[in-house]
Design a protein around this motif. Sequence first.
Motif, PDB file in Angstrom:
ATOM      1  N   GLU A   1      21.804  -3.660  18.802  1.00 50.14           N
ATOM      2  CA  GLU A   1      20.803  -2.687  18.356  1.00 50.14           C
ATOM      3  C   GLU A   1      19.419  -3.335  18.247  1.00 50.14           C
ATOM      4  OE1 GLU A   1      19.822  -0.560  14.097  1.00 50.14           O
ATOM      5  OE2 GLU A   1      21.913  -0.753  14.696  1.00 50.14           O
TER       6      GLU A   1
ATOM      7  N   PHE B   1      18.050  -3.711  21.871  1.00 48.44           N
ATOM      8  CA  PHE B   1      17.722  -2.430  22.498  1.00 48.44           C
ATOM      9  C   PHE B   1      16.524  -1.763  21.829  1.00 48.44           C
ATOM     10  CE2 PHE B   1      21.989  -2.471  24.483  1.00 48.44           C
ATOM     11  CZ  PHE B   1      21.628  -2.061  25.756  1.00 48.44           C
TER      12      PHE B   1
ATOM     13  N   PRO C   1      27.759  -1.285  23.526  1.00 47.23           N
ATOM     14  CA  PRO C   1      27.531   0.157  23.564  1.00 47.23           C
ATOM     15  C   PRO C   1      28.688   0.918  24.216  1.00 47.23           C
ATOM     16  CG  PRO C   1      25.553  -1.017  24.195  1.00 47.23           C
ATOM     17  CD  PRO C   1      26.652  -2.034  24.141  1.00 47.23           C
TER      18      PRO C   1
ATOM     19  N   ARG D   1      26.934   5.568  18.370  1.00 47.26           N
ATOM     20  CA  ARG D   1      26.030   4.449  18.591  1.00 47.26           C
ATOM     21  C   ARG D   1      24.758   4.642  17.782  1.00 47.26           C
ATOM     22  NH1 ARG D   1      26.577   4.646  25.227  1.00 47.26           N
ATOM     23  NH2 ARG D   1      28.862   4.739  25.228  1.00 47.26           N
TER      24      ARG D   1
ATOM     25  N   VAL E   1      20.094   2.267  20.265  1.00 45.12           N
ATOM     26  CA  VAL E   1      20.854   2.028  21.488  1.00 45.12           C
ATOM     27  C   VAL E   1      20.798   3.228  22.427  1.00 45.12           C
ATOM     28  CG1 VAL E   1      23.166   1.602  22.404  1.00 45.12           C
ATOM     29  CG2 VAL E   1      22.361   0.332  20.416  1.00 45.12           C
TER      30      VAL E   1
END
Length: 243
Positions: A83, A86, A127, A135, A139
Amino acid sequence: MTDSPADHSNSRSGNRRTPQARNSRGESPVTRETVLKAALEIVDRDGVESLSMRRLAEAVGRDPMVIYRHVANKAAVLDGIAEIIFAQLAVDPTAPDWAAELRSVASDFRRLALAHPRVVPLLVTRPLATPLGLRSQAVIRPLEDILALLTGAGFAGADALHIYRMVFGFLYGHVLNELQEMVERAEETDEVLRLGLHRLPIGQFPLIRELAPVLASYDGASELERGLDILLTGLATTIPRDG
């Protein structure tokens, strides 16, 4: 002689540390963000295999039970690390040139991957191991923004999703391949020796030996651009636009 209330207060503070006392000693409050940041530092330095809840607690400087207040288990920590990365991947869904924006996103993803090479397996696998709706928003945000970018450019929703899958499938494969490019003897001028190909049977891998100069001079940025040229040009000409 009786003790004053101040004396009782001082006595209690000497026997039991309050949150204020911990802060006065320079201890930062523990949050999910600080836990995940410490976890990322461990993985960056020593790899995913070295991460444990006990070691994470030691890095944060707290009892392991404190860590469990912020992350349920190691799987949640691994998801949190992905996370963090991303969240740094920005997509402009209003960009006027969809292909140029996807190139920019791909370049940014490669930059993040090279900055955190030991995290890349988590970016590729974590993911996919979690249902889409479970999620974190960080993400799934790139997916939403890329869908908005492509549908805004005129692609149908299903086609936009196909492009996303194609681009990120290529991108994941590219960064994994680039990170695995190993040179055994960097000081050698002979490409066969640099790559360790002298260890292979001479007659069984002629094409690999022939391409040794190309393999030894691998340029990840150029390879990424070449792959995107092929991929995006093909997608632009073969996927019908809505209307």
